[in-house]
Scaffold this motif. Structure first.
Motif, PDB file in Angstrom:
ATOM      1  N   ASN A  13      15.605  28.578  62.456  1.00 40.83           N
ATOM      2  CA  ASN A  13      14.461  29.180  63.133  1.00 40.83           C
ATOM      3  C   ASN A  13      13.703  28.157  63.973  1.00 40.83           C
ATOM      4  O   ASN A  13      13.208  28.479  65.059  1.00 40.83           O
ATOM      5  CB  ASN A  13      13.512  29.799  62.108  1.00 40.83           C
ATOM      6  N   THR A  14      13.596  26.937  63.470  1.00 37.59           N
ATOM      7  CA  THR A  14      12.915  25.890  64.229  1.00 37.59           C
ATOM      8  C   THR A  14      13.668  25.602  65.521  1.00 37.59           C
ATOM      9  O   THR A  14      13.071  25.464  66.593  1.00 37.59           O
ATOM     10  CB  THR A  14      12.805  24.613  63.380  1.00 37.59           C
ATOM     11  N   HIS A  15      14.993  25.534  65.427  1.00 39.82           N
ATOM     12  CA  HIS A  15      15.801  25.293  66.620  1.00 39.82           C
ATOM     13  C   HIS A  15      15.714  26.443  67.610  1.00 39.82           C
ATOM     14  O   HIS A  15      15.698  26.239  68.823  1.00 39.82           O
ATOM     15  CB  HIS A  15      17.253  25.063  66.205  1.00 39.82           C
ATOM     16  N   ASP A  16      15.629  27.677  67.079  1.00 42.99           N
ATOM     17  CA  ASP A  16      15.664  28.873  67.931  1.00 42.99           C
ATOM     18  C   ASP A  16      14.275  29.396  68.284  1.00 42.99           C
ATOM     19  O   ASP A  16      14.153  30.514  68.787  1.00 42.99           O
ATOM     20  CB  ASP A  16      16.445  29.992  67.222  1.00 42.99           C
ATOM     21  N   ALA A  17      13.230  28.620  68.029  1.00 45.78           N
ATOM     22  CA  ALA A  17      11.864  29.125  68.158  1.00 45.78           C
ATOM     23  C   ALA A  17      11.577  29.675  69.557  1.00 45.78           C
ATOM     24  O   ALA A  17      10.956  30.732  69.704  1.00 45.78           O
ATOM     25  CB  ALA A  17      10.867  28.025  67.801  1.00 45.78           C
ATOM     26  N   GLU A  18      12.023  28.977  70.567  1.00 46.99           N
ATOM     27  CA  GLU A  18      11.739  29.418  71.939  1.00 46.99           C
ATOM     28  C   GLU A  18      12.379  30.773  72.223  1.00 46.99           C
ATOM     29  O   GLU A  18      11.735  31.673  72.778  1.00 46.99           O
ATOM     30  CB  GLU A  18      12.241  28.372  72.942  1.00 46.99           C
ATOM     31  N   ALA A  19      13.651  30.918  71.848  1.00 46.56           N
ATOM     32  CA  ALA A  19      14.335  32.188  72.082  1.00 46.56           C
ATOM     33  C   ALA A  19      13.739  33.304  71.237  1.00 46.56           C
ATOM     34  O   ALA A  19      13.580  34.441  71.704  1.00 46.56           O
ATOM     35  CB  ALA A  19      15.829  32.032  71.780  1.00 46.56           C
ATOM     36  N   ASP A  20      13.396  33.011  69.978  1.00 48.22           N
ATOM     37  CA  ASP A  20      12.800  34.032  69.119  1.00 48.22           C
ATOM     38  C   ASP A  20      11.434  34.463  69.644  1.00 48.22           C
ATOM     39  O   ASP A  20      11.070  35.641  69.591  1.00 48.22           O
ATOM     40  CB  ASP A  20      12.671  33.502  67.688  1.00 48.22           C
ATOM     41  N   ARG A  21      10.670  33.514  70.147  1.00 50.72           N
ATOM     42  CA  ARG A  21       9.351  33.837  70.692  1.00 50.72           C
ATOM     43  C   ARG A  21       9.492  34.755  71.914  1.00 50.72           C
ATOM     44  O   ARG A  21       8.754  35.733  72.065  1.00 50.72           O
ATOM     45  CB  ARG A  21       8.620  32.552  71.061  1.00 50.72           C
ATOM     46  N   ALA A  22      10.462  34.465  72.755  1.00 49.16           N
ATOM     47  CA  ALA A  22      10.681  35.291  73.948  1.00 49.16           C
ATOM     48  C   ALA A  22      11.160  36.693  73.579  1.00 49.16           C
ATOM     49  O   ALA A  22      10.857  37.667  74.274  1.00 49.16           O
ATOM     50  CB  ALA A  22      11.698  34.614  74.866  1.00 49.16           C
ATOM     51  N   ALA A  23      11.902  36.793  72.462  1.00 47.81           N
ATOM     52  CA  ALA A  23      12.436  38.095  72.044  1.00 47.81           C
ATOM     53  C   ALA A  23      11.465  38.869  71.156  1.00 47.81           C
ATOM     54  O   ALA A  23      11.769  39.992  70.747  1.00 47.81           O
ATOM     55  CB  ALA A  23      13.755  37.891  71.301  1.00 47.81           C
TER      56      ALA A  23
END
Length: 332
Positions: free
Chosen positions: A227-237
């Motif tokens: 989740n830390t690595h994917d934070a930017e993508a998760d925030r955008a989604a």
């Protein structure tokens, strides 16, 4: 080969296989469908080994019915996780988060396990695969209930609830998009231990509850690094993980707190009479690995390396739990 000969007639293009992108070898179809299952990620499936090692501690034997129940439970577990992951892939493809995480601008992970961004599988085929896996998982767990030596009501209800909830990770109720992502990772781990133990033993002992809790923390303690690595993508989604909602420092504190909770449970279990006095000593190698994981991932900033160490730590946890259970059974 005859197909290489010029016969003087117009060559017809080979028929396209439904769900598989043009240009793929026919033999690649099966692997394209199986990639969403992430069969190499065995970490949840190790729950069955923990449960089987717990049975002797409760003075329960392992007969034919128990083996059939365990096998059906494991197959159902694999199918349900495969359905959840395939639905998640379809969601990530639709909302564009996978394009950010696995696209050319973010090449940190290989595309081998992501057939939709790689273009080897269509979204329709992934959803079809997920639906079939969901049905197969439900049938396997129905068989497990049929063969189970015991059927305590709490275990049956927990099994049914798990079968309903697991596919809702990012499909249907979309639990991961409603702030329940971290809770989901842990609860699924707990649900893969205690209900099966109840079906095999007819009860839920204190040691089983402690080990189920620790087992569930395992996937969570490497999932938060993802989740830390994917934070930017998760925030955008619009997927509100803790890594998205908190500052980097707050996220580090949260991850550190999870490890403290794990340590607290390990140390407290013998004090409450739920485990032998030497229980915490068995987990010293695990806690050393956790410390290294946090140092590498959160202090040095190598997030994916920290995630890998977390996966190894979870598997070390399983080995430790099985060894503890065998020692407890041997000294009984």
């Amino acid at each position: 080969m005859t197909s290489d000969l010029n016969t003087g007639t117009e060559a017809k293009p080979p028929p396209r296989e439904a769900g598989v992108r043009p240009g793929r070898r026919p033999g690649a179809r099966l692997s394209s469908y199986l990639r969403p299952a992430r069969l190499g990620m065995v970490d949840y499936y190790l729950s069955v080994a923990v449960v089987l090692s717990l049975l002797p501690t409760s003075r329960q034997g392992l007969d034919g019915a128990s083996l059939l129940t365990s096998a059906a439970f494991l197959l159902g577990e694999v199918c349900l996780v495969a359905a959840a992951v395939a639905f998640d892939d379809a969601t990530g493809h639709r909302d564009g988060s996978d394009a950010v995480t696995y696209g050319p601008d973010a090449p940190a992970r290989a595309l081998a396990g992501k057939p939709l961004p790689a273009g080897t599988l269509t979204e329709t085929a992934a959803i079809r695969f997920a639906g079939c896996a969901l049905v197969a998982g439900a049938l396997c767990w129905a068989a497990a209930l049929f063969w189970a030596p015991h059927r305590p009501l709490w275990a049956v209800l927990a099994l049914v609830a798990t079968a309903v909830v697991v596919p809702q990770y990012s499909w249907g109720l979309r639990l991961s998009h409603r702030g329940f992502q971290e809770v989901f990772l842990a609860v699924v781990g707990w649900a893969f231990v205690l209900p099966l133990f109840g079906l095999l033993s007819g009860k839920a002992g204190g040691l089983a509850a402690v080990e189920a809790f620790l087992f569930g923390l395992g996937p969570l303690l490497f999932g938060v690094y993802s989740n830390t690595h994917d934070a930017e993508a998760d925030r955008a989604a619009g997927r509100p993980t803790v890594a998205c909602l908190l500052s980097p420092r707050g996220n580090r504190l949260f991850i550190g707190a999870l490890s403290v909770v794990e340590t607290t449970v390990i140390v407290t279990a013998p004090l409450l009479g739920l485990a032998p006095w030497w229980f915490p000593l068995a987990f010293v190698p695990l806690k050393a690995t956790r410390a290294r994981q946090f140092t590498v991932g959160m202090v040095r900033g190598d997030i994916l390396r920290g995630r890998l160490l977390g996966i190894r730590a979870h598997r070390l946890l399983v080995v430790t739990l099985v060894a503890v259970n065998l020692l407890v059974a041997g000294s009984a």
